[in-house]
Write an enzyme that holds these catalytic residues in place. Structure first.
Site, PDB file in Angstrom:
ATOM      1  CB  ILE A 294      -0.940   0.023   1.227  1.00  0.00           C
ATOM      2  CG1 ILE A 294      -1.857  -1.201   1.203  1.00  0.00           C
ATOM      3  CG2 ILE A 294      -1.757   1.301   1.258  1.00  0.00           C
ATOM      4  CD1 ILE A 294      -2.759  -1.278   0.008  1.00  0.00           C
ATOM      5  CG  ASP A 338      10.944  46.278 -13.323  1.00  0.00           C
ATOM      6  OD1 ASP A 338      10.689  46.539 -14.500  1.00  0.00           O
ATOM      7  OD2 ASP A 338      10.073  46.086 -12.466  1.00  0.00           O
TER       8      ASP A 338
END
Length: 915
Positions: A294, A338
């Site tokens: 599992i 920028d």
């Protein structure tokens, strides 16, 4: 005011009060603000300015939720089944205890992830400019109290409910509160009816709404839960964190494995029953198989690693607001940055001043006012006051004791005025502002209007303007001559003005221009003048005054960061509002490749032309927000993953459109921070590159962790299914507790070592990975299936031989030891796709070596420690048996090393870097 009228004023809502009445109710004078003592008193009465937090999930519900995990369900069923009907009480109680341990660990894991998110939220503090004790100061919005006088401008988040005291072209987006799709024009002088709807109260501003245009000043009328947004906050649902693409991918894979494991488990049970095995043996085998097969919550573990990764990024000055952005960082292939404040220090200092016929050098640096304005010998002195007045009056920045509050460019001009012997504070008091045209990226200027006398003694309203040289030149009709008399602006003077601008820009200086224009005072008669009207159209006859060259030095680490970005396959472009010559000069200093173009040239290109030429473009100057959005879209059409920086309110669309929108934490507006996926707390370009490096390392660690978990999971399934098919050890290769021992020691230790390991040394010398690249491709899954089969076949071979030679107890012990060693060896091989497990880099990851040492100790103790022998049903192994297990454990290394030789050969032929 009479007592009855005062009482009536106190009971009327603030939107129905005039500015004077509102100030009277709050007992505050707008120029001075509240005193410190009054602030303390009001904070004690009203509490902090923040909204109440949503109710937390009760601990017992969170605890029970841990049992929804498939592994917990299997362990719970196995524990109950061991108690009855098997009546193996020791095993049953231990299994149930493990479910409790798992639940506690799950809660702790969730708590760490929640703490990581909470820590980031605390770092994203909204700031407010407030007047207290007669001084303008900046503080956290949470510290505001009713009566505080707060300044707001485009890009700000309104920090509290307030009655506007002053407004100039002010527009506020109230869609989050009222649903109104368009920004609402605000007017401080408008008084609305007491019963006016929220969206009609144009004299009010409300908490958490966005200022989209203009400036204003408000007196706080409500804070925290008393605000309008506070009234509805209980109705708002907290936004749930969306799954990242990676966790969705793993969730699908986990469900698929669950189906495969379930089918294999059913087949195993059927085979064992068909052979006539006893029920308790079949049930025991089923429990052990289920525990091993599992999946144990891969998506949850990945989410936790990503959440804790955000803390690493925060320590590197990058606040990542969404987990999916942490995952995307490593894919970044284009960075549009920028210039001002990101590639440069944003410590503006005016170093040159040019007026018609004169040039001046300015000494001093930063925001200290100790400096001089000097001219060359042989030139007569010219009074500089007319040229410096716009720098003092056409702005809102405040400089005090070397500290700046406000815009850095305005701060540089204020300091320049002070160096020219103007007292800016008293000048602003002497010439109060009548009206203004707030700065806007669309027209790149700001203007203010003041009553004064001209050179002839005539009363005028003089408009002072500062802004981009080309914008002021386009609106100018005259220029100040050396004798301070305006002369008409002809073609020759325009050419000289442009040449001076080019000269300053070529030095890498940011150039700001100033101008003025006089108006008849009758135009500004309060009876007919509307200060809220659009005054931009009045600025069509400017007289040019001066040009100021402002230096903003590149950040020392920016050049090295750009070089690192290049090596990592990322293309850096400079996006700036400055002049193209200035931008090109700075780009050359920083090592940014490509030619410089203007925003106008960029806009004139067709999409097809841009797609052809974008690789040759490194600088785009004089950009508008629309240009930024288009640049992002063009690069994304090239399948680039684009990071875009921004700090203004108009940058929000580009930040949202980019794959990684990056806002500036120091100079950025609140609107840009909200639109961005990442916030730089130091505004430094180097932080972007560091964040990409951390993002790549996080993804690499996640990939190693998932590869390891999938390999051992398939190995477990192959071992148990093979044992059932071939009836090895009666179909039970490992007992349930032996399976759990491997799960919770070797596999957990190695998973931690891989998930938090040291990044590869060449991580920033690889090209970015594709954003759509699956973590587990079909080819990778097939290879992991082969690895799992190697683990299973090797383990079963050892068990089969040992069962014949030594019996089942020794066989299971040797099988457990072999499988654990195979797990340990596999963890070493998955650390790199191509680098050999025998390379020296393996020994540089100290955390991985520590966890590996813990695994070795666990493997030895499982067979040699008496108490563990009793619990796990193991026995001591002889030297020969240990050597068999070690030799068998090396088989996975042989298989993976052969694959790596093939991959290295393919990469060498292709000419790509090896990693």
């Amino acid at each position: 005011m009479t007592t009855s009228s005062a009482e009536e004023t106190e009971t009327r809502p603030f939107h129905a009060l005039s500015v004077g009445d509102a100030l009277a109710v709050e007992h505050v004078e707008p120029r001075a603000g509240l005193s410190s003592a009054e602030v303390s008193s009001r904070r004690a009465e009203h509490g902090p300015n923040r909204l109440a937090e949503s109710r937390k999930e009760p601990w017992w519900r969170a605890f029970l939720r841990q049992y929804a995990d498939p592994m917990q369900i299997v362990l719970l069923c196995a524990g109950i089944g061991s108690l009855y009907p098997l009546k193996q009480f020791g095993t049953g109680l231990l299994l149930l205890a493990l479910t409790l341990l798992n639940a506690v660990l799950g809660l702790r894991q969730e708590g760490k992830a929640a703490a990581a998110v909470g820590a980031l939220q605390k770092m994203m503090i909204v700031k407010a400019r407030v007047r207290r004790d007669g001084h303008l100061t900046e503080l956290a919005a949470e510290d505001l109290v009713p009566g505080d006088v707060v300044q707001v401008e485009a890009g700000d988040l309104v920090p509290a409910d307030g009655r506007l005291v002053r407004s100039a072209g002010l527009e506020i987006d109230e869609s989050a509160l009222t649903g109104e799709s368009l920004p609402v024009a605000k007017d401080a002088d408008t008084v609305t009816e007491a019963g006016a709807a929220l969206g009609d109260r144009v004299g009010m501003a409300y908490m958490n709404t966005h200022v989209t245009r203009g400036t204003g000043e408000l007196v706080v009328t409500a804070t925290g839960m008393a605000t309008e947004v506070g009234h509805v906050s209980s109705l708002l649902q907290a936004e749930r964190d969306a799954e990242t693409p990676l966790t969705r991918q793993l969730s699908r894979l986990t469900n698929q494995i669950l189906v495969v494991a379930g089918a294999a488990l059913a087949l195993s049970i059927a085979l064992n029953l068909a052979r006539g095995n006893a029920f308790d043996v079949v049930f025991l085998a089923a429990i052990a198989f289920a525990i091993s097969a599992i999946p144990t919550g891969l998506p949850a573990v990945v989410t936790t690693i990503l959440s804790l990764g955000t803390q690493l990024l925060a320590r590197a000055n990058a606040i990542v607001k969404r987990l999916r952005s942490t995952e995307t960082l490593g894919c970044t292939s284009a960075v549009n940055s920028d210039k001002t404040g990101t590639l440069t220090l944003n410590q503006m200092t005016a170093v040159e001043l040019a007026i018609p016929g004169r040039r001046y050098v300015v000494s001093g640096s930063g925001y200290r006012t100790d400096g001089d304005i000097r001219h060359a010998a042989g030139q007569p002195d010219v009074p500089l006051e007319p040229f410096l007045l716009p720098m003092a009056l056409a702005g809102d920045a405040v400089v005090r004791d070397g500290e700046l509050i406000g815009d850095p460019t305005e701060g540089a001009l204020v300091v320049l005025a002070e160096k020219g012997h103007l007292d800016v504070a008293s000048t602003r008091q002497r010439y109060p502002r009548l009206a203004e045209v707030p700065f806007d990226a669309a027209y790149k200027l700001m203007a203010t209007f003041h009553r004064m006398t001209d050179d002839t003694g005539r009363d005028v309203v003089r408009c002072f303007v500062k802004g981009a040289p080309d914008q002021l030149l386009a609106r100018a009709v005259s220029v100040i001559a050396p004798d301070a008399a305006p002369i008409p602006l002809d073609d020759e003077l325009r050419a000289r003005y442009r040449a001076e601008n080019e000269r300053l820009a070529a030095q890498g200086l940011r150039v700001m221009a100033t101008a003025r224009q006089d108006f008849d005072p009758a135009v500004f008669d309060p009876a007919v003048f509307d200060p809220q009207a659009d005054l931009l159209g009045m600025l069509d006859g400017l007289t040019l005054l001066a040009l100021a060259g402002i230096v903003d030095p590149p950040r020392p680490q920016a050049k090295a960061a750009i070089a690192t970005a290049k090596a990592a396959g990322m293309r850096v472009r400079m996006i700036t509002g400055d002049h193209a010559v200035t931008a090109a000069a700075i780009a050359g200093q920083l090592g940014i490749d490509g030619r410089a173009i203007t925003g106008a040239e960029f806009a004139a290109m067709s999409d097809e032309q841009l797609l052809r030429e974008i690789d040759d473009i490194g600088v785009i100057a004089r950009v508008t927000p629309e240009h930024k959005v288009r640049l992002v879209e063009i690069l994304q059409r090239e399948r680039q993953i684009v990071a875009m920086t921004g700090d203004g309110v108009n940058d929000a669309p580009a930040l949202k459109r980019a794959d990684i929108g990056i806002a500036m934490g120091i100079t950025g507006t609140e609107v840009s921070k909200e639109a961005a996926a990442m916030i730089l707390t130091d505004d430094d370009f180097a932080t972007i590159v560091k964040a990409v490096e951390i993002g790549r390392a996080l993804y690499d660690n996640l990939k190693r962790y998932v590869f390891f978990q999938m390999g051992v999971l398939i190995g477990f399934i192959a071992t148990f299914l093979g044992a059932s098919i071939f009836n090895i050890a009666t179909g039970v290769p490992f007992l349930p507790l032996q399976t759990l021992w491997v799960n919770f020691t070797t596999q957990v230790f190695q998973a931690i070592g891989l998930g938090y390991g040291k990044p590869e040394p060449d991580i920033m010398h690889r090209p970015p990975r594709r954003a759509d690249e699956p973590l587990l491709s079909t080819r990778t899954l097939l290879w992991l299936a082969v690895v799992g089969l190697v683990l299973g076949a090797t383990t079963l071979a050892v068990i089969t031989g040992a069962d014949r030679a030594y019996g089942t107890a020794v066989a299971r012990t040797m099988g457990l030891t072999t499988f654990s060693i195979l797990n340990l060896a596999l963890s070493f091989t998955v650390r790199s796709d191509t680098r050999s497990v025998f390379s020296l880099e393996v020994f540089e990851d100290h955390r991985f070596l520590v966890t590996s040492g813990m695994s070795i100790i666990a493997i030895v103790l499982a067979t040699e420690l008496g108490v563990l022998q009793h619990i796990l049903h193991t026995v001591s192994l002889s030297l020969t048996q240990w050597l068999i297990c070690l030799a068998a454990g090396a088989t996975v290394i042989v298989a993976t090393e052969l694959r790596k030789i093939v991959l290295r050969h393919r990469i060498a032929v292709a000419g790509a870097p090896v990693h």
